[in-house]
Every structure is written in structure tokens, then in C-alpha cells.
Design a protein around this motif. Structure first.
Motif, PDB file in Angstrom:
ATOM      1  N   PRO A 129      -8.782 -20.985  29.136  1.00 55.29           N
ATOM      2  CA  PRO A 129      -8.112 -21.929  30.048  1.00 55.29           C
ATOM      3  C   PRO A 129      -8.779 -23.301  30.021  1.00 55.29           C
ATOM      4  O   PRO A 129      -8.098 -24.330  30.067  1.00 55.29           O
ATOM      5  N   ALA A 130     -10.109 -23.297  29.936  1.00 53.30           N
ATOM      6  CA  ALA A 130     -10.822 -24.576  29.926  1.00 53.30           C
ATOM      7  C   ALA A 130     -10.390 -25.410  28.726  1.00 53.30           C
ATOM      8  O   ALA A 130     -10.093 -26.605  28.839  1.00 53.30           O
ATOM      9  N   LEU A 131     -10.323 -24.724  27.575  1.00 57.65           N
ATOM     10  CA  LEU A 131      -9.927 -25.439  26.354  1.00 57.65           C
ATOM     11  C   LEU A 131      -8.505 -25.961  26.487  1.00 57.65           C
ATOM     12  O   LEU A 131      -8.185 -27.075  26.084  1.00 57.65           O
ATOM     13  N   LYS A 132      -7.694 -25.118  27.077  1.00 56.34           N
ATOM     14  CA  LYS A 132      -6.293 -25.514  27.224  1.00 56.34           C
ATOM     15  C   LYS A 132      -6.193 -26.766  28.088  1.00 56.34           C
ATOM     16  O   LYS A 132      -5.460 -27.704  27.779  1.00 56.34           O
ATOM     17  N   THR A 133      -6.957 -26.766  29.185  1.00 54.13           N
ATOM     18  CA  THR A 133      -6.946 -27.921  30.076  1.00 54.13           C
ATOM     19  C   THR A 133      -7.360 -29.177  29.321  1.00 54.13           C
ATOM     20  O   THR A 133      -6.712 -30.224  29.387  1.00 54.13           O
ATOM     21  N   LEU A 134      -8.460 -29.032  28.590  1.00 52.84           N
ATOM     22  CA  LEU A 134      -8.952 -30.181  27.826  1.00 52.84           C
ATOM     23  C   LEU A 134      -7.886 -30.683  26.862  1.00 52.84           C
ATOM     24  O   LEU A 134      -7.748 -31.871  26.602  1.00 52.84           O
ATOM     25  N   ARG A 135      -7.166 -29.709  26.286  1.00 56.36           N
ATOM     26  CA  ARG A 135      -6.172 -30.054  25.286  1.00 56.36           C
ATOM     27  C   ARG A 135      -4.981 -30.754  25.909  1.00 56.36           C
ATOM     28  O   ARG A 135      -4.482 -31.761  25.397  1.00 56.36           O
ATOM     29  N   VAL A 136      -4.567 -30.216  27.041  1.00 56.10           N
ATOM     30  CA  VAL A 136      -3.392 -30.791  27.705  1.00 56.10           C
ATOM     31  C   VAL A 136      -3.681 -32.231  28.097  1.00 56.10           C
ATOM     32  O   VAL A 136      -2.837 -33.116  27.955  1.00 56.10           O
ATOM     33  N   PHE A 137      -4.904 -32.435  28.545  1.00 52.24           N
ATOM     34  CA  PHE A 137      -5.254 -33.809  28.921  1.00 52.24           C
ATOM     35  C   PHE A 137      -5.972 -34.505  27.779  1.00 52.24           C
ATOM     36  O   PHE A 137      -6.959 -35.199  27.976  1.00 52.24           O
ATOM     37  N   SER A 138      -5.464 -34.280  26.590  1.00 50.79           N
ATOM     38  CA  SER A 138      -6.226 -34.733  25.423  1.00 50.79           C
ATOM     39  C   SER A 138      -6.532 -36.232  25.398  1.00 50.79           C
ATOM     40  O   SER A 138      -7.630 -36.611  24.998  1.00 50.79           O
ATOM     41  N   PRO A 139      -5.625 -37.107  25.855  1.00 46.40           N
ATOM     42  CA  PRO A 139      -6.014 -38.528  25.813  1.00 46.40           C
ATOM     43  C   PRO A 139      -7.258 -38.760  26.661  1.00 46.40           C
ATOM     44  O   PRO A 139      -8.191 -39.456  26.240  1.00 46.40           O
ATOM     45  N   LEU A 140      -7.292 -38.124  27.807  1.00 52.75           N
ATOM     46  CA  LEU A 140      -8.435 -38.262  28.690  1.00 52.75           C
ATOM     47  C   LEU A 140      -9.676 -37.642  28.047  1.00 52.75           C
ATOM     48  O   LEU A 140     -10.770 -38.221  28.051  1.00 52.75           O
ATOM     49  N   THR A 141      -9.463 -36.462  27.472  1.00 55.08           N
ATOM     50  CA  THR A 141     -10.571 -35.754  26.822  1.00 55.08           C
ATOM     51  C   THR A 141     -11.197 -36.624  25.746  1.00 55.08           C
ATOM     52  O   THR A 141     -12.414 -36.773  25.675  1.00 55.08           O
ATOM     53  N   VAL A 142     -10.318 -37.221  24.947  1.00 60.87           N
ATOM     54  CA  VAL A 142     -10.832 -38.029  23.840  1.00 60.87           C
ATOM     55  C   VAL A 142     -11.593 -39.225  24.397  1.00 60.87           C
ATOM     56  O   VAL A 142     -12.680 -39.575  23.913  1.00 60.87           O
ATOM     57  N   ARG A 143     -11.042 -39.826  25.455  1.00 59.01           N
ATOM     58  CA  ARG A 143     -11.738 -40.979  26.019  1.00 59.01           C
ATOM     59  C   ARG A 143     -13.107 -40.556  26.556  1.00 59.01           C
ATOM     60  O   ARG A 143     -14.112 -41.233  26.338  1.00 59.01           O
ATOM     61  N   LEU A 144     -13.123 -39.396  27.215  1.00 58.77           N
ATOM     62  CA  LEU A 144     -14.371 -38.876  27.759  1.00 58.77           C
ATOM     63  C   LEU A 144     -15.385 -38.637  26.638  1.00 58.77           C
ATOM     64  O   LEU A 144     -16.555 -39.018  26.726  1.00 58.77           O
ATOM     65  N   MET A 145     -14.869 -38.017  25.588  1.00 60.12           N
ATOM     66  CA  MET A 145     -15.748 -37.706  24.453  1.00 60.12           C
ATOM     67  C   MET A 145     -16.317 -38.986  23.854  1.00 60.12           C
ATOM     68  O   MET A 145     -17.512 -39.082  23.566  1.00 60.12           O
TER      69      MET A 145
END
Lengths: 462, 665
Positions: B498-514
Motif C-alpha cells: 500500500p505504501a508503494l501504491k500511495t507513493l506511485r499514485v502521488f508520483s509527481p509529489l513523490t518525485v519532487r520529494l525525492m
């Protein structure tokens, strides 16, 4: 007590790098497996001293061309090529093989050994067209002559009277001419050599003394330091036109050499009057009429005829030039037919490029041979076309007299041993007996004529 | 003749005659480290090498993958307590009995060429390295069966088979992996399209269970299917009887290019259903050709999506020509096809462009393939990575999808991000209908997605064969680790997916965070300067090919003498680990045969790297020239070494001195 003559030999290392006959190339795909090290019995391939995991570069000069490493390499990474520098050495009778052989003899003092048997030459110009009889090799015990130490290589320099006269009381009336006895039938002659330094001449002189040989050199060319000590082995050579009345022989000189000139008879008379106890030699270029000239010298009771040939062993003077092989035979034959052969000593110089040339010259009629260019080659000379000490590839000008002395001793030792081998194989006990023994040799031209002359279209007059 | 001097002339052998090769060679012994090692040593088990020194154990704390160190070491005890190398079944059984008695986990290991962590400890224990049990026991040409020990490498077996006019049915893409290793982890690979899963080619497996009993499992046994992909949970595979094939007279690869992957796939499907019967079909994405061109230094190949296939036999070849005519597509030149076909064994080559490479491997039903790839492509675009896809078509309606991307593994932060991205990718592909190929450690989060029945069977088999939980326990069914199991929890499918899925769904945010994290870290840590040696160490694919050809390894049996071991030593030094004198001395035990350099798929200049490494070690500990010389002399005298040299250290490498340089193309 008599002491048996021997030539002391000792390894005298090369000063310059060796010129390898074969160059082994190790390609990049070598895996340092060490198979070549196991394959090579000559030590060409060894592991690096700095890092035993790697093979060192091949030591090419040890290679005897057996191809075993190339065959055994599991990676097929070795290849061999003739050494380009080696192939370019020398010219004519001074072939790369002869030059490198002399280097090896001068380095080790040993008889050279060539791998894979003797593959020729069996015919050719000069001494290459002459084979010596080695029949005793196959019946060695006949004369029990196998002890090489019982073979004499000594030679006399001087004239021998045809008869001895005695008075009624049994006292000898004949006045014995002066005589120099040498342990080897070889002398050294540096008068025609280039690139001489004081140290090299000094080295030659020391070698001459050590080996009890004679050194022929122009007067005054011997360094002052050596002359006092070495005079009895020094033969001063005077150029033509020298006023014999003004000659001052070095103290202790046993022999002197004059250059042949039209006034030779007067010169000889003048010399004899001043130095009756000194062996007198005349040197002259070989050429047409050399036989007659030697007979003239015999008649004038000259002790020694020193006949000069060029580097290739060819006559120098006029007309159709012959090789010393023919020339010496003609001289010898002329004297024998006049029954005067022992009344003069013949020294032949020029074209002596290998140990075998010594017995071959003697068979053709010389009493002794003069070493000339071989003396220089023994010092690692590369026989360059243009020779200058300043740009010498082996830097001869820095060679020390001791090094030269050692090299020459080794060369003479190796050549004398080879002479002993030839004599032993012939069943001869002394080299004096070899002189003019034409029956001990086969001449290619004669064999060819015998075999083919009666065939139409064949060689000779058939 | 009188001789003045003893040294007249030169002896035939310079110096003295050569001394005979030493009868034995043992490198300096290192003191045993740890209780388990001491106890094992005290038992005096025959045919067993025990390695306990830190420097050697270090090599077994990892596999082919480069995992950020802090991640690995915070969460797991990846350093084994002892490494054993058995050479006989008895030795294997003895160690297992000991482990069962003491309750120590045993982690089986082949050549360590899988990236998923299956052979990496998570809570210490004993790593059992089977690479010494690599004999080819028997080849029966009439029955077409080969019996090999578990640690035998596929490449060596193939070479032996070739002498009998035979060849492997199927093989993994890493030909330097071991037979048992591939059986235990995957079993899908080259020629799987025509000859199926490896299980179809296995006649019998000899297994040593944790009770120390030897079981022979055949195709009819209920247990048999569970052994494949069992990831070392059931026992140690000590020998395998394999069905092999006759080598065909004609075998010809073909390469066909397409403008997009969908047309490539439809071509492949049509081909698969045709009369051509190719032995294998692979899809390669355009990114792969771009990298290969970069490697060749010239635009040799079209950067298109392509199908690479191989046909055997004249009839098949004729059918293929007919098929091509009917489709109207032009194939690429033969030499390009042959080049790519040869490259099938070296997928890790491109690692040098990172240097570093991460990715995921999943099994996808063919109808879902296009969807999975386009989904993955979309995610990759968002994450800012340029993936290359490779699909091996299988004969059961599935495809083995490999998705890789190059990354710089020298930069810990970037590598961590890249690893996270790979997990995001895998989770996406699983959500789109794929299933994981191998679990190991890093795919643990996805372990719920395989065939439920299979897992149940495996669980049952484990209960019967390994009741004490000795075999590779702490993995597969549940993941153990440090922090009171927190690691296991983190990687548990319930939490992480689920955690991965969340990160994936919010991928623009994830990428910015990364990117933000990366930016901060970059500023804080400064970019690391990398020496040439370290660069080479990072470029190494860690495939282990060099180990099988290393004559020094043959003598010493210590992986630290191999190229992979030396590069790992260099890495350890760069991390500041202390290298002992004994460790340093072993690094010098090398024949300089360049076999590693020749076989290296990444074409690394290893010998130069060794020189640099040795210089550094020499500065620290000096150099034992005598030991090196003894070692060289001993190795030279070994008949095994002779055979190795006669065979050619590297099979198939050019064996001539014409230039002798790079055999790259």
C-alpha cells in the motif's frame, strides 16, 4: 721443465647488448602460463624477477631457433622472426653468422655449437668450396690420438737451411739462421685495422705476450707504457721507403718486417748487416706473379714472406684476382717443385673470418695465418660500412686494455681448440704436418670436374 | 683444456637446475573468527573449507545487486558468521546436521549472480558456497542425460556437452550461474520458448535435507515441482540429472526491427503461433540498442524495438523465410542478429554506463504484456528514468519481463532513490497483472502475488523437509532482520505494497520529494570523487564469470583471489574497512593469466586495476614475494591447471596472437 701450452679462458662479458639472431614476439594474449619456460631448454623464457607471476621479455640472444616454445604455447601467442639488425651485420665472407660466432668465441672462449646440425654451406666461393678430411672421426682409436693435449700446434717463423754441413771434428759449419718458435700458427696483425685506440693496441699487445704470439704493428704505434715490457712479442712493420740504415729496432725485438719495394734486395742486405740475429720478413700484396716473388725471396735468403690478401681473402694486386686458396696453393706448389719449401716461412693475412679458415689456409700452403679483422670483431665490432670511433655503436673507444686482452685470449683459445679438433679428426699430431697437405682437403671445383667433366654440356672442358 | 674460472660459458639453465614444483601450497592461514567457525573446525569434517575471516565473509554478505549499505546493514545482519565450501555430499550433510543441532540458519549459495538477495543472510548464519562442487559427473550421449554437481556452472557444462555433440536444453542468461542456483531461483531463460521451464529438463535432483539425509527426487514425486524456485528453503541441491539436446546442424538467429513495441509484439505472437517453431523469441526495447551502440562506439544497430529469435534446423529456417515473406517485414543483417544473439548471455554489460544498474523481473501473461510495458513506461517517464525492457517469451503463455535502468551506484542517496523507484515499478507491474519472478529479500513485499497453491505446497514441503527451519530461514515466508523484526515488517506485503501504491499514485509529489532529498543530500555530502579503481569496481557486473576461470581460485579456493573478490576488496578499502595482512597477501596470489579480463562481460581493464590495488596494499602491508613465487610454481605444476590452460582459460576466446587485443566485436 717444459710447460704445456694452454690458453687461459674465462667469460669476458659483452659490453654492448647482444644482437639476437631470432626475435621472439610475445603477443598480448599471453596468459603467463609458463609453458614456454618449461619448453625452452636454453633459458629464453623465464619469469620476471620483479614479479614472478609475469613472464619476462624473451632473452632473444639465447634462442636457438628450435620453435619449441612456439609449438607448445597453448595461446599461440609466440611468434619468431629473424633479427633485422642481425641480418644486416657485415658483408661478404664476414656474414652475420661468422660475426656473431666470433662474438661468442671471444665472450666464452668455447667452441661454438650450432643447433640442428650443420646445414651447409657445402659449396661456395673461397674457403666455402673446400672441405677438410675428418676421416679419423669414424675410426678414432687408430693412432690413439684422442688426447688433444698431445697434439702440437706450434709453428716456426724463419728460414731453415736446405742442408747442414759439418767439419771433420763433427762441429756444425752451417750458420743457423734466427728462428722464432710460436705455440700457435697464428699471429696478430693490426697494421691494416681501423678504429684503433691506445687501449685496444695495449690490450692486443698484452694478449700477444700472454699467449706468446707475435703482434705486427707499425713502429711507434705501441703505447709507451707497454713497449718496454712487450717488445719481444712485437714485430715492427716498416712502410716502404723506410731508410733501413736509420731503423732502430725496439729492444728485444726478435723479428722485423719491411714492406716490399723495388729496392728490396738492398734493403735486405742492409738489414742483415745491421741485425743478423733478427728474423727478417717482407710483406707484399698478393697478385699475379706472387709465386715468382716468393721464389725470389727464397733465393735472397729472406726468412719470412708475409702475403697480404684483402678482407675477403682475395688477391690485391693486378690482373685476374685469385682467392688465397688458389693463390697460396700456387705459391706452395712453386716452392715444392723447386725443393725450397722449408727455406722460407709463409704468413698469409686477410679473409680469415672463422676458425676453420686457419687449417684451410695451412692446407693450402701457409705456415701461419695473420689474424686481422677478426681481432676487431672479437671486440663486438659491428663491421659498419662507415667506421668512426666517435659514433661507434659499441663504443670501442671506452674498451679497457684488460677487456681486450681477455676477449682476444678467448678468441685464440677457441680457434686453437677448433684447430685441435680438426687435427685430431685427421689423425695428425702436429700442425706443421698439415702445411700443404692438399690430400687432406677436397675442393669443390675439383669434385665437380671429376664428376661432370666427361658429360656433354657438363662443367669443365667436357 | 684448462679452465681458469668455474663459470665458463652459460649453463643450459641459468643459475641452477629448476627446482621441482612444490607438492603443496597453502596460503597463510587466518585465525578462525567466531564460535561457530571454531566448533565446525573442531569437528574435522572432511572435504570442507571453512572461511571465517572478515575479509572473506564480506564477499558473501552480498550478491549481484548493489544495495545501499546503510539500508542493508541497518535492517539485516547480512554478514554471515561463517562461510563453508563443501566438496562432497557428506560434508554438506555434516554441516547441515550441525546447523540443525545448533539452530543456525544455512544460506545456500551458488555463484551469487541473482540480484534479489536469495543468497544473502538476513540474520547471520552459515553461508554454504557450493561453487567447489562443480564437477560434471557423467554425460550419457545415448540417453542424452548429463549428471552434474549442484555447483556446476552452465557454461562449463555446455562446453563439455559440445564435445559430445550435445547442448543445453535451456540456460539462464547468466551462463556463469550454477545449475542448482537456477533451479532454486527461477528456471526461465533462454530457449524456454521451445523447451519450457527448467523443470521440464530435470530428470532427478539429489537433495540433502537439514536432517542430513540424502533424498533423490524425480519428476513423478509430489515434491518435485516445489523444488523449483524454492529459494533454498528445502535443502541443498547436490547433484542434478539434466536432459540435454542434440546440437543442431543449423542454428541461425534473426533480428527484426519495428517502429513500436506493439507491432513487435504482434509479430512475435504471429511467429509463436506459426509453423516456424523458433527455439527462442526475445523482445528487446530500443533503449537497449542505444546502449549497445554506445558500447560499440558506432551507430551499428537501429534503435528500434526489435524481436530477436533463433531457429534450428533447415526446415524451420525455410518456414521462417516463408513467414517473413508473408509479413513483408525485412530482417536485419545476419551479423547483427548473431551479435545480439551472442549478447544474450551478457545483459549486465550495460552496468558500466551508470556505473550501476537496477531493475525488476516479473512474469507477465502475454495478453497483458503491452499494458504492463506501457504502464511501466509511463511511470518511468514520471520518475525520470530511461528503462530498457527485455521479454523472453515462454511456452506457457507468459513472458519473462526484465526491466532495467542504469544508475550511478557510487552515489548512495541516488542509489537509494533508484532502488525505491525500482520497487515502485515492480509494484505497478504486479498491479497490472504480473507476478514476481524471484523473491529473495528485496521482492519480499511482493511475495503474496504468486500462485497461492504453489506457496502452499512449498510451505508443506518445508514443514516436512526442514522442520527446524535451518534452510535459508528468515526469508520467503516471513522476513527477519534487525530492529526486532522491523525490517521484516517494513518489507511485509501488507505494509509496503500500500505504501508503494500511495507513493506511485502521488508520483509527481513523490518525485519532487525525492529530488528535494537528493538535492539536500548532494549539498551536504558533496559529490564523491571516485578513483579509477573504484570506478572499475562499480562497473563490475558482479556476475561471477571470473571465478570459474580463475586458476588462483582453483588453488586457493578463496574468492578474494578472484577479480570479483579483488574489486570488492577495493570497495571495502574505500569504505575505510581494515584489510588484514593475510587478506592483502591473498590479493597478490594471481597468475596474471588475464582469464578474468577475457571473460569479463563488461570488458573491464582488470589487470591494470589489480596493479593499482596491489600498490596500495603493498604500501600498507608489503608484499610477500616468496609466497607469490611458491604459489606460481605450485599452480604451474598442477594437472588441473594444465587442463585449464589446454582447454583455454576462457572458452570461445580467440586463441591466437594476431594482434591479441580486444575481442570486443
Amino acid at each position: 721443465m717444459f710447460e704445456r701450452f694452454h690458453v687461459p679462458i674465462k667469460v669476458i662479458a659483452n659490453r654492448a647488448g647482444p644482437v639476437p639472431k631470432f626475435v621472439i614476439v610475445r603477443a598480448d594474449n599471453c596468459v603467463n602460463c609458463g609453458k614456454c619456460e618449461k619448453a625452452c631448454i636454453y633459458g629464453v623464457h623465464v619469469r620476471s624477477e620483479l614479479d614472478s607471476r609475469k613472464m619476462a621479455d624473451p632473452i632473444n640472444n639465447l634462442c636457438k631457433n628450435c620453435f619449441r616454445c612456439i609449438h607448445d604455447c597453448p595461446q599461440w601467442s609466440l611468434s619468431m622472426a629473424p633479427g633485422a639488425e642481425y641480418k644486416a651485420l657485415g658483408k661478404g665472407v664476414w656474414s652475420p653468422l661468422r660475426i656473431s660466432t666470433i662474438w661468442g668465441e671471444a665472450e666464452t672462449g668455447k667452441i661454438p655449437v650450432f643447433g640442428a646440425g650443420y646445414r651447409g654451406i657445402f659449396a661456395g666461393s673461397g674457403y666455402d668450396g673446400m672441405w677438410t678430411d675428418m676421416s679419423e672421426i669414424v675410426r678414432p682409436t687408430r693412432d690413439g690420438i684422442h688426447g688433444r693435449e698431445y697434439i702440437s700446434t706450434s709453428a716456426d717463423v724463419g728460414r731453415k737451411p736446405p742442408v747442414l754441413e759439418f767439419d771433420g771434428s763433427g762441429k756444425m759449419r752451417t750458420e743457423m739462421p734466427p728462428l722464432v718458435e710460436l705455440p700457435v700458427p697464428m699471429v696478430m696483425d693490426v697494421t691494416r685495422l681501423r678504429a684503433m685506440t691506445e687501449a685496444t693496441i695495449q690490450g692486443y699487445a698484452q694478449a700477444a705476450k700472454r699467449l706468446d704470439m707475435l703482434l705486427f704493428a707499425a713502429t711507434g704505434s705501441l703505447p709507451a707504457s707497454a713497449s718496454a715490457e712487450l717488445t719481444s712479442h712485437f714485430v715492427p712493420v716498416y712502410p716502404s721507403g723506410t731508410d733501413v740504415a736509420r731503423i732502430e729496432l725496439p729492444q728485444g725485438a726478435r723479428m722485423a718486417e719491411l714492406s716490399f719495394a723495388p729496392s728490396w734486395k738492398d734493403d735486405a742486405k742492409a738489414f742483415r748487416a745491421r741485425f743478423p740475429e733478427t728474423v727478417l720478413s717482407f710483406r707484399f700484396d698478393a697478385g699475379k706473379g706472387v709465386e715468382q716473388r716468393v721464389l725470389d725471396l727464397v733465393r735472397a735468403k729472406i726468412d719470412v714472406a708475409h702475403i697480404l690478401y684483402d678482407e675477403e681473402g682475395m688477391e690485391l694486386d693486378r690482373g685476374e684476382l685469385r682467392h688465397s686458396k688458389e693463390s697460396l696453393r700456387a705459391v706452395h706448389k712453386a716452392m715444392v717443385s723447386k725443393s725450397v719449401r722449408d727455406q722460407i716461412t709463409v704468413i698469409a693475412g686477410g679473409g680469415i673470418a672463422a676458425a676453420e679458415h686457419v687449417p684451410k689456409s695451412i692446407i693450402c700452403g701457409a705456415d701461419l695465418v695473420a689474424l686481422e679483422k677478426a681481432l676487431l670483431i672479437a671486440l663486438e665490432c659491428r663491421d659498419c660500412i662507415t667506421c668512426e670511433l666517435a659514433s661507434c655503436p659499441v663504443n670501442l673507444s671506452s674498451a679497457s686494455a684488460e677487456w681486450v686482452e681477455g676477449r682476444i685470449s678467448n678468441l685464440v683459445g677457441a680457434w686453437r681448440d677448433q684447430l685441435l679438433e680438426v687435427l685430431g679428426a685427421m689423425g695428425l699430431r702436429e700442425v706443421r704436418r698439415l702445411r700443404g697437405e692438399l690430400g687432406r682437403a677436397i675442393f669443390y671445383e675439383e669434385v665437380e670436374r671429376d664428376a661432370f667433366s666427361d658429360i656433354e654440356g657438363g662443367v669443365g672442358d667436357g | 683444456m684448462h679452465v681458469d674460472d668455474k663459470g665458463v660459458g652459460r649453463a643450459i639453465f641459468p643459475g641452477t637446475a629448476p627446482s621441482p614444483a612444490p607438492e603443496v601450497f597453502s596460503a597463510k592461514q587466518e585465525p578462525l573468527e567466531g564460535r561457530i567457525a571454531c566448533e565446525l573446525a573442531a569437528m574435522g569434517i572432511k572435504d570442507l573449507r571453512i572461511a571465517s575471516a572478515w575479509g572473506e565473509r564480506m564477499l558473501f554478505s552480498r550478491d549481484q545487486a548493489e544495495i545501499p549499505r546503510f539500508l542493508k546493514e541497518i535492517m539485516f545482519r547480512s554478514m554471515p558468521e561463517v562461510v563453508v565450501q563443501p566438496r562432497s555430499v557428506d560434508a554438506v550433510a555434516a554441516v547441515l546436521r550441525f546447523a540443525a543441532l545448533r539452530g543456525v540458519v544455512v544460506i545456500p549459495r551458488g555463484s551469487g549472480s541473482s540480484p534479489f538477495g536469495g543468497s544473502v543472510p538476513v540474520k547471520g548464519g552459515i553461508v554454504m558456497d557450493l561453487s567447489d562442487m562443480d564437477r560434471i559427473l557423467e554425460i550419457d550421449s545415448s540417453k542424452k542425460v548429463a549428471r552434474v554437481e549442484g555447483g556446476a556452472r552452465w557454461a562449463d557444462l555446455d562446453h563439455e556437452l559440445e564435445k559430445h555433440g550435445l547442448m543445453l536444453n535451456t540456460s539462464p542468461s547468466s551462463k556463469f550461474s550454477t545449475v542448482a542456483g537456477w533451479i532454486a531461483t527461477g528456471g526461465m531463460g533462454l530457449n524456454s520458448f521451445s523447451r519450457g521451464h527448467i523443470s521440464a529438463s530435470v530428470r532427478e535432483i539429489e537433495l540433502v535435507t537439514s536432517a542430513g539425509e540424502v533424498a533423490r527426487v524425480q519428476g513423478s514425486d509430489k515434491l518435485f515441482p516445489s523444488l523449483f524456485g524454492s529459494e533454498g528453503q528445502l535443502g541443498i541441491i547436490t547433484s542434478v540429472a539434466l536432459a540435454v539436446a542434440e546440437k543442431p546442424k543449423v542454428s541461425k538467429p534473426h533480428l527484426v526491427c519495428f517502429s513500436d513495441f506493439r507491432s513487435a509484439f504482434s509479430f512475435a505472437y504471429a511467429l509463436a503461433n506459426s509453423e516456424v517453431r523458433p527455439t527462442h523469441i526475445v523482445y528487446e526495447s530500443r533503449a537497449k540498442f542505444a546502449l549497445i551502440n554506445r558500447m560499440l562506439g558506432t551507430e551499428r544497430l537501429r534503435t528500434d524495438d526489435a524481436i530477436l529469435l533463433n531457429v534450428e534446423g533447415e526446415a524451420s529456417e525455410a518456414a521462417f523465410q516463408g513467414f517473413m515473406k508473408s509479413t513483408g517485414v525485412e530482417e536485419e543483417k545476419e551479423y547483427l542478429a548473431r551479435y545480439m544473439w551472442n549478447e544474450r548471455y551478457f545483459p549486465m554489460k550495460v552496468r558500466k554506463f551508470g556505473p550501476g544498474m537496477l531493475g525488476s523481473e516479473v512474469v507477465v501473461p502475454l495478453p497483458k504484456l503491452a499494458e504492463v510495458i506501457s504502464g511501466a513506461n509511463g511511470l518511468c517517464a514520471k520518475l525520470g528514468i530511461d528503462p530498457l525492457f527485455e521479454v523472453h517469451f515462454l511456452n506457457d503463455g507468459n513472458g519473462l519481463l526484465l526491466c532495467y535502468y542504469v544508475t550511478d551506484q557510487g552515489n548512495t542517496i541516488r542509489l537509494t532513490m533508484a532502488a525505491l523507484k525500482s520497487m515502485l515499478l515492480t509494484s505497478l507491474m504486479l498491479d497490472l497483472g504480473a507476478s514476481p519472478y524471484s523473491i529473495g529479500i528485496w521482492n519480499h513485499a511482493f511475495s503474496g502475488s504468486e500462485d497461492k497453491q504453489r506457496v502452499a505446497n512449498l510451505r508443506q514441503a518445508k514443514a516436512t523437509l526442514d522442520p527446524n527451519g535451518v534452510m535459508n530461514s528468515g526469508k520467503y515466508f516471513a522476513l527477519s532482520g534487525r530492529l526486532w523484526g522491523a525490517a521484516g515488517l517494513m518489507f511485509s506485503p501488507k505494509l509496503m505494497r500500500p505504501a508503494l501504491k500511495t507513493l506511485r499514485v502521488f508520483s509527481p509529489l513523490t518525485v519532487r520529494l525525492m529530488n528535494m532529498v537528493y538535492g539536500i543530500a548532494e549539498r551536504r555530502l558533496r559529490p564523491k570523487t571516485r578513483t579509477e579503481l573504484l570506478r572499475i569496481a562499480d562497473e563490475c557486473a558482479m556476475c561471477g564469470a571470473c571465478i570459474g576461470v580463475c586458476p588462483a581460485y582453483l588453488v586457493v579456493g578463496d574468492e578474494r583471489v578472484t577479480a570479483r573478490g579483488k574489486l570488492l576488496t577495493a570497495k571495502a578499502m574505500a569504505r575505510g574497512s581494515k584489510i588484514t595482512k593475510e587478506h592483502a597477501d591473498r590479493t597478490f596470489l594471481c597468475m596474471r593469466c588475464k582469464a578474468c579480463e577475457q571473460i569479463c562481460q563488461s570488458k573491464l581493464h582488470l589487470i591494470d586495476a589489480f596493479d593499482v590495488l596491489e600498490k596500495e596494499l603493498e604500501r600498507m602491508h608489503g608484499r610477500d614475494a616468496q609466497e607469490i613465487e611458491r604459489f606460481v610454481k605450485y599452480a604451474e605444476g598442477l594437472p588441473e591447471y594444465d587442463r585449464l590452460i589446454e582447454r583455454g582459460l576462457v572458452i570461445g576466446a580467440p586463441k591466437h596472437g594476431m594482434g591479441g587485443g580486444d575481442a570486443d566485436v
